[in-house]
Motif scaffolding. Sequence first.
Motif, PDB file in Angstrom:
ATOM      1  N   PRO A 175       0.823  -1.224   0.000  1.00 37.03           N
ATOM      2  CA  PRO A 175       0.000   0.000   0.000  1.00 37.03           C
ATOM      3  C   PRO A 175       0.849   1.264   0.000  1.00 37.03           C
ATOM      4  N   VAL A 176       0.380   2.282  -0.699  1.00 40.13           N
ATOM      5  CA  VAL A 176       1.113   3.553  -0.744  1.00 40.13           C
ATOM      6  C   VAL A 176       0.173   4.703  -0.393  1.00 40.13           C
ATOM      7  N   THR A 177       0.746   5.725   0.215  1.00 39.49           N
ATOM      8  CA  THR A 177      -0.017   6.929   0.576  1.00 39.49           C
ATOM      9  C   THR A 177       0.740   8.143   0.069  1.00 39.49           C
ATOM     10  N   PHE A 178       0.021   9.059  -0.550  1.00 41.81           N
ATOM     11  CA  PHE A 178       0.678  10.268  -1.066  1.00 41.81           C
ATOM     12  C   PHE A 178       0.708  11.329   0.017  1.00 41.81           C
ATOM     13  N   ARG A 179       1.735  12.142  -0.017  1.00 41.60           N
ATOM     14  CA  ARG A 179       1.850  13.229   0.953  1.00 41.60           C
ATOM     15  C   ARG A 179       2.221  14.499   0.218  1.00 41.60           C
ATOM     16  N   ALA A 180       1.387  15.524   0.377  1.00 40.21           N
ATOM     17  CA  ALA A 180       1.744  16.846  -0.150  1.00 40.21           C
ATOM     18  C   ALA A 180       2.371  17.618   1.011  1.00 40.21           C
ATOM     19  N   ALA A 181       1.620  18.559   1.658  1.00 37.85           N
ATOM     20  CA  ALA A 181       2.222  19.321   2.762  1.00 37.85           C
ATOM     21  C   ALA A 181       1.958  18.687   4.117  1.00 37.85           C
ATOM     22  N   GLY A 182       1.114  17.677   4.158  1.00 34.87           N
ATOM     23  CA  GLY A 182       0.858  16.994   5.434  1.00 34.87           C
ATOM     24  C   GLY A 182       0.141  17.872   6.452  1.00 34.87           C
ATOM     25  N   THR A 183      -0.766  18.745   6.003  1.00 35.40           N
ATOM     26  CA  THR A 183      -1.513  19.574   6.959  1.00 35.40           C
ATOM     27  C   THR A 183      -2.907  19.004   7.207  1.00 35.40           C
ATOM     28  N   SER A 184      -3.127  17.795   6.755  1.00 40.94           N
ATOM     29  CA  SER A 184      -4.455  17.200   6.926  1.00 40.94           C
ATOM     30  C   SER A 184      -4.756  16.951   8.388  1.00 40.94           C
ATOM     31  N   LEU A 185      -6.026  17.047   8.713  1.00 34.62           N
ATOM     32  CA  LEU A 185      -6.430  16.975  10.117  1.00 34.62           C
ATOM     33  C   LEU A 185      -7.149  15.676  10.472  1.00 34.62           C
ATOM     34  N   SER A 186      -7.440  14.827   9.480  1.00 34.16           N
ATOM     35  CA  SER A 186      -8.238  13.642   9.787  1.00 34.16           C
ATOM     36  C   SER A 186      -7.438  12.348   9.690  1.00 34.16           C
ATOM     37  N   GLY A 187      -6.127  12.449   9.570  1.00 35.73           N
ATOM     38  CA  GLY A 187      -5.289  11.248   9.554  1.00 35.73           C
ATOM     39  C   GLY A 187      -5.184  10.593   8.193  1.00 35.73           C
ATOM     40  N   GLN A 188      -5.421  11.370   7.108  1.00 33.08           N
ATOM     41  CA  GLN A 188      -5.379  10.743   5.789  1.00 33.08           C
ATOM     42  C   GLN A 188      -4.011  10.809   5.116  1.00 33.08           C
ATOM     43  N   ALA A 189      -3.054  11.518   5.694  1.00 31.55           N
ATOM     44  CA  ALA A 189      -1.760  11.651   5.015  1.00 31.55           C
ATOM     45  C   ALA A 189      -0.679  10.824   5.695  1.00 31.55           C
ATOM     46  N   ILE A 190      -1.078   9.804   6.442  1.00 34.91           N
ATOM     47  CA  ILE A 190      -0.093   8.941   7.111  1.00 34.91           C
ATOM     48  C   ILE A 190      -0.359   7.481   6.756  1.00 34.91           C
ATOM     49  N   THR A 191       0.636   6.652   6.998  1.00 36.75           N
ATOM     50  CA  THR A 191       0.481   5.232   6.677  1.00 36.75           C
ATOM     51  C   THR A 191       1.478   4.401   7.465  1.00 36.75           C
ATOM     52  N   ASP A 192       1.181   3.132   7.631  1.00 34.33           N
ATOM     53  CA  ASP A 192       2.198   2.243   8.199  1.00 34.33           C
ATOM     54  C   ASP A 192       2.838   1.418   7.078  1.00 34.33           C
ATOM     55  N   SER A 193       2.672   1.876   5.856  1.00 34.02           N
ATOM     56  CA  SER A 193       3.274   1.166   4.724  1.00 34.02           C
ATOM     57  C   SER A 193       4.287   2.086   4.034  1.00 34.02           C
ATOM     58  N   VAL A 194       4.014   2.502   2.800  1.00 37.42           N
ATOM     59  CA  VAL A 194       4.965   3.348   2.066  1.00 37.42           C
ATOM     60  C   VAL A 194       4.372   4.737   1.868  1.00 37.42           C
ATOM     61  N   LEU A 195       5.133   5.743   2.252  1.00 39.26           N
ATOM     62  CA  LEU A 195       4.673   7.126   2.077  1.00 39.26           C
ATOM     63  C   LEU A 195       5.383   7.718   0.866  1.00 39.26           C
ATOM     64  N   ILE A 196       4.590   8.218  -0.065  1.00 42.32           N
ATOM     65  CA  ILE A 196       5.179   8.833  -1.254  1.00 42.32           C
ATOM     66  C   ILE A 196       5.090  10.341  -1.086  1.00 42.32           C
ATOM     67  N   LYS A 197       6.244  10.945  -0.811  1.00 40.39           N
ATOM     68  CA  LYS A 197       6.268  12.378  -0.517  1.00 40.39           C
ATOM     69  C   LYS A 197       6.619  13.144  -1.780  1.00 40.39           C
ATOM     70  N   LEU A 198       5.784  14.116  -2.100  1.00 39.52           N
ATOM     71  CA  LEU A 198       6.088  14.957  -3.253  1.00 39.52           C
ATOM     72  C   LEU A 198       7.288  15.822  -2.907  1.00 39.52           C
ATOM     73  N   SER A 199       8.344  15.718  -3.684  1.00 38.93           N
ATOM     74  CA  SER A 199       9.560  16.459  -3.380  1.00 38.93           C
ATOM     75  C   SER A 199       9.351  17.950  -3.570  1.00 38.93           C
ATOM     76  N   HIS A 200      10.097  18.725  -2.773  1.00 40.37           N
ATOM     77  CA  HIS A 200      10.066  20.177  -2.949  1.00 40.37           C
ATOM     78  C   HIS A 200      11.187  20.620  -3.881  1.00 40.37           C
ATOM     79  N   THR A 201      11.960  19.678  -4.329  1.00 37.78           N
ATOM     80  CA  THR A 201      13.200  20.034  -5.012  1.00 37.78           C
ATOM     81  C   THR A 201      12.961  20.795  -6.314  1.00 37.78           C
ATOM     82  N   GLY A 202      13.649  21.916  -6.428  1.00 40.98           N
ATOM     83  CA  GLY A 202      13.610  22.700  -7.661  1.00 40.98           C
ATOM     84  C   GLY A 202      12.201  22.932  -8.156  1.00 40.98           C
TER      85      GLY A 202
END
Length: 1559
Positions: free
Chosen positions: A639-666
């Motif tokens: 299972p994978v979960t996407f993460r943008a800024a992680g300001t969600s309040l209902s627990g939807q941006a976390i996981t105990d599996s794989v977190l796919i974080k959108l990079s801030h790079t460039g």
Amino acid sequence: MTAMQANGGSGISDVTATAATTGETSGGEAGPVGRLEAATAPTDAAALAYSDAGATGVDGLDETRKFVFAEEWGFSRVGGDLPDGTTPATFADMFPERFFAFNPLRAVTAVALPLVAMAVGYGWLWYMHSICPAWQQLACAALIGTAYTGLFKVAHECARFSFLPEAPRLQDALGLVLMLPSLYPFTSWRLHYIHHMAHLNMLWEDTFGWHPYTKLQLATELLCGQHWLLALRRLALTTPLKLFASVGHWLRSFDGLDLKRFHKDTYWAVLAGWSGPILFLGFGIPAIIKMFGLSVRLADRAWGGLVSGYLLPWLVFHFWLSTLSLLQHTAPHIPFRAEDAGYDSGRAAICGTVTVRLPRPLELLLNDANYSLPQLVAPGMPVFHAREAYEYMRERLLPYLTEATLSVKLLTNHITKWQVYDAEKETYLPLDEVMQELERDIATLMEEAEQAEEEEKVSGGPSGGAVEGQGKRLAQLLGAQLKQYISEVRSISSSNAAGRGALGSGHTPTTQVVTGQQTRSHAQVAVQQATQQHLKVVVPAIRTDLVGAVSMVSDGEKVEPGVFKNIDGHRFDDGRYQAFIEEITKFIPKERQYTDPVRTFAYGIDASFYRLNPKLVVKVHNEEEVRKILPIAERLKVPVTFRAAGTSLSGQAITDSVLIKLSHTGKNFRNYTVHGDGSSITVEPGLIGGEVNRILAAYQKKHKLPIQYKIGPDPSSIDSCMIGGIVANNSSGMCCGVSQNTYHTLKDMRVLFVDGTVLDTADPDSCAAFLKSHKALVDGVVDLARRVQADRELTALIRRKFAIKCTTGYSLNALVDFPLDNPIEIIKHVIIGSEGTLGFVSRATYNTVPEWPNKASAFIVFPDVRAACMGASVLRNETSVDAVELFDRASLRECENNEDMMRLVPDIKGCDPMAAALLIECRGQDEAALQGRIEEVVRALTSAGLPVGAKAAEPRPITAYPFHHDAKNSKVFWDVRRGLIPIVGAAREPGTSMLIEDVACPVDKLADMMIDLIDMFQRYGYNDASCFGHALEGNLHLVFSQGFRTKEEVQRFADMMEEMCYIVATKHSGSLKGEHGTGRNVAPFVEMEWGSKAYELMWELKELFDPKYTLNPGVILNRDPDAHIKFLKPSPAASPIVNRCIECGFCESNCPSRDITLTPRQRIAVYREMYRLKQLGPAASEEEKQQLAAITSSYAYDGEQTCAADGMCQEKCPVKINTGDMIKALRAEHMKEAKSASGAAMWMANNFGVLNATVPRFLNLVNLAHSILGPKPLEAISRALNAATNHLVPVWNPYMPKGAAPLKVPAPFPAPAASSGGIPRRVVYMPSCVTRMMGPAASDKETASVHEKILSLFNKAGYEVIVPEGVSSQCCGMMFNSRGFKDAAAAKGADLEAALLKASDNGKIPIVMDTSPCLAQVKSQISEPALRFALYEPVEFIRHFLVDKLEWRKVREQVAIHVPCSSKKMGIEESFAKLAGLCAHEVVPSGIPCCGMAGDRGMRYPELTGSSLQHLNLPKSCSDGYSTSRTCEMSLSNHSGINFRGLVYLVDEATSPKKAATA
Ligand SMILES: Cc1cc2nc3c(=O)[nH]c(=O)nc-3n(C[C@H](O)[C@H](O)[C@H](O)COP(=O)(O)OP(=O)(O)OC[C@H]3O[C@@H](n4cnc5c(N)ncnc54)[C@H](O)[C@@H]3O)c2cc1C
Ligand code: SF4
Ligand code: SF4
């Protein structure tokens, strides 16, 4: 009593059997609660409070009092009570299979290790026999005896069938042999163990376990005048002899020779068991005496004689046997109950066992005899797994477990405080106290009896005073109470005898022992059969996992390894993650994959109050990477979960599996295209919402367009959250309502599905291809839409629900809003608000909305909340008002603390208890349109006839609350509104989290719902709860603090949630989530809100898009009805700086280290976690200890070293936390420990002049080296030195400065300086140490130093310049402060302050410091108020004093500027740009919050500036860059390729003296 009986009661963990065992002879352990007060006359509140806690446990105590209580008695933690009716037994099921597996290596070690230790002991005795001093003999005896206890533990394991389950005969033989030297009979021990398991801690029944010596027995002995027995008891119970009480138990074990006590089937086995001790007594002991004598001394006997070689070790063995037994089942809250008096086998096992930690080597030698608890609940478990199993159990059941570490305090308490058990009061009391009490009772009874006798004599009563037998006489004398005592004693004795006599009869295990048929499972079954009638199913109530997340566990959940359901907590690594990593490593470098404890922990949080620890975090750079990852994830079932800024309040941006974080790079995920006049924009998911609006504003300005646009959604988190999250949560805010949310304003979308397919709805080819390739999915969606559209009831429900804000469940409105022949539109809209569970959004095109320039706001107070809500309803129905925000009374109370607010709406103070207010905003394209809307609002509210005013008794007209057109006043209102969440957050009790619920209902029901909710909060004791929100949409935010520290706190939350959901969803037909998304928080209530039909439809939808639950499973839909009370994030109070943090993540985008190590939120979260783990102390499990060690070690770099300590996080933090301060405090703490470094810093501070003179020469030398060697070798050498010196030596870069020219101190003016407006043109100039030492870069065409430019400027303006005395030794102290050298920093600061005071004539002459960060440092530390207003940053000084004294001309076409973070914090960003604007036609801001240089830190950690400046994207036409910090300029030059220098260079070039001024 037989010896066999005495043994059976336990195992050596059970060793136990023995000690307390002392059975009727020992006793004395913990007692429950109620009586502690009287028993020990506690003087502290904790113990007193404990006495209130009731007999069943310590649940009446809060955590703090439990802690104090544990401290008092010597436990490291005291466990609470299991709920009523819940009992262990099938606890065995909790343990994974591996804990039952036979492990030959461990089994051999369990025998070999003690044998080796014994051999060492005996070997030493033998080797030293002629000279061995007494202490060495004792030490050897201690080693031998302890090691033998370990062997005895193995024998005990054999007795309980669990050591060699597959070889029962060998197991019996081994047990018999190993038990032999202890003189305990093997079979009797076994039989009694089984009996003991079935009667664990049962009063009277567990006679051979740890049956206490009771008050009743004492009374009997007193009455019978058995004073010799009492004297013996006193000796055994109240002196350290208690720690050898198992000797008495051993003596008693000989009554086991009475075979009549056993079932006839077991005779042979019992006799065989006796053969061991008998043979050892008959042959072994005489042989020892014969061979080695009886000598205590070893003078001439190789084996030290019987005493040293056998008796002493035997006593040591009994010490451990007694002590472990005593400790393991002795705690004040452990009751002994009779079977018919509330005995509960669950409590008896889980709550009635104390796990005592010993030093690890000792535990090894004792074969972990102290970890008996897992074996008590899972009898088939071999001892070599016990410790590990305990840790496993601890993770799940910690709240119920009592633990201690062996200590003198603990032992002393056991000896002095707990001796006699009062069954009635369920507590232990000191012997003396009970004696006194009983003697008093008996005396009274005797008196009464004598009196009665006298009376009988006088009246010639029945007996005539004659004694008719002892029993009658006693009964007469002592009355009913005593009679009862005696009868009880008799019944107990007989029941014990009966119980014991029954042992072996009818118990399958006994027969099995004899026949020797057991296998491991047989053993388990056998023992369980003996116990199962007493042990019920366990329902643990709360558990804490390795990362501190707290879960309420309400049933015995079964974990099926390898099956990842759509619920959390079941995702174990069974190899698939490794496979996943291997596959993605082919295209994602390892540097962008995190598996370490710090980063995984840090990404395990979002702004919600849930925490799940990802197994892997992957930073993705572009759509292509996601496209490749998704099919792999689906195939490997990861299972994978996407993460943008992680300001969600209902627990939807976390996981105990794989977190796919959108990079801030460039520019990754940050590209955009503005279309046409700005009425639409295409954006990528990594852009922050506020950034998009700024892009649109700049676009309008640049192209001089008539209308400025913005995106519709306006969450209050807009300056932090990203497009990905805004689309996926369908976020909205104060003004956007329903009509301008993403669902209604999104034009097109590019979305990736789980199989890696891309659909671009703006591209007809892509749509056509998708319709063809994904026919099944498309048909499925169309079929769902058809079914819904055909169902009028369901369609009506959907329409009704989405008329107000609703983000509970999926966007089912997509199924009714679009025709069946337009599946692409349906799919596009279903994806909106799907929280990353259906696909990945890689691009979104918004239809933007106009941002009208004319606005006005009013703040209208109503005497009660109902009137305010009705006002909102009127406004919604009758006007086109833009925003209406509701404030309840609690929120108004917060307004009272705001001066500006009180100036504008003074009657808020003292308003009625249920008063409320509406903040109303009207907007217009022009003034006339605005005025029209305002009038509409006033008219509607007036004609509604609602009561207006802060007090019902003092009504006011609507016009008493006017609309403010002045942006400044409106800002006061809206700032207060935006501040409500942080205010509650910052004011919450340390240790609690801030929770925000987000409910909505039709506006006409808002008043009723709000009143219900306020009442609910009051009933549940949420006294700090505030209700406010977007009244126009019926959307309320409920903000309150909540701890997750105890099961009561979790339970309160659970109960409140149930009720809240009922009130909102059922009673008022509302939405449980108006705009924050379902997440995990209300996933269990989706069905309650929507009904089964719609709910099942949602599951169908999910399975169409993501049949294998790969995308963010557990979110929106979750099969676990308790998902909302699992994995709750604790918020341990760790330090005053961080306690206020609400983990919202707003600070993240400002942090220069966010892409290399941690963000401020993560620094705080990890710091809290380290604190939590440290607090566990010795009670921490091995895993927790390892976790703490790993986190602490990584935090040094990730948390401390790479923090620029610039405090830019504070600028965006709603509760104004400067994480840099926390880090500086940590550095200072560490520096205190590093005395030599502090000494060196102080030396440097005291001899700063040396540094001042040396550095410029050194820089010139480096420059020379550069010109000879070229850049590459120099950089390589410096990098090597940097690595070798742990980042002490800076890394060279081509923009490194040359040495600065020496400062030429200007001569004083011969005559008084000219004045303008009466102010003399005099200035104190304080060049910072940086500008005194660092000149321009070698590549720069400028050759002068900063101080030369400043002096030139002052000269042109006709200023007399005073340079402070001893300038070359001065420094503001920042370079020391940022490294944690507080003393050196304070010393330098004080020196400089004195010099500035003197030079400025006590602050009368303005002082200019040429480097912004240094000025900020000085301002932050000066103590002299006179200086406070004398200090100027160059930009400020030039703007205030020099602009009108110089001639200006624009000397550049386009320049870049970078305002240092210190200047931003001083509020001079705008002045900076304006000043630069006087010198250049176009000024381009760098757009970088902080360059990451932080003094010289960016040179020593170049990755910090590298990460921060990766976004630097200056136009090619920019020729120069300007700033006011030399080190920042260097790094900006290095990353932009153009020379950055001090702004004074530009100003000097652009100015010339004014004739008039210089005349
Ligand atoms: C103090 C505070 C105030 C807030 N106020 C509001 C408010 O007024 N209104 C409001 O609506 N919300 C509010 N929020 C909640 C939150 O800020 C918003 O929901 C925000 O839009 C989330 O965006 P994010 O970038 O943080 O997304 P994240 O939290 O990172 O992710 C949100 C969800 O989107 C998914 N996701 C992220 N990127 C993608 C993608 N590219 N494709 C598919 N799925 C993706 C994630 O898996 C997750 O499920 C507030 C939060 C805080 C802390
Ligand atoms: S430091 Fe401030 S902004 Fe950052 S997470 Fe904590 S409260 Fe939010
Ligand atoms: S002080 Fe600077 S580097 Fe440190 S956490 Fe705050 S913003 Fe990040």
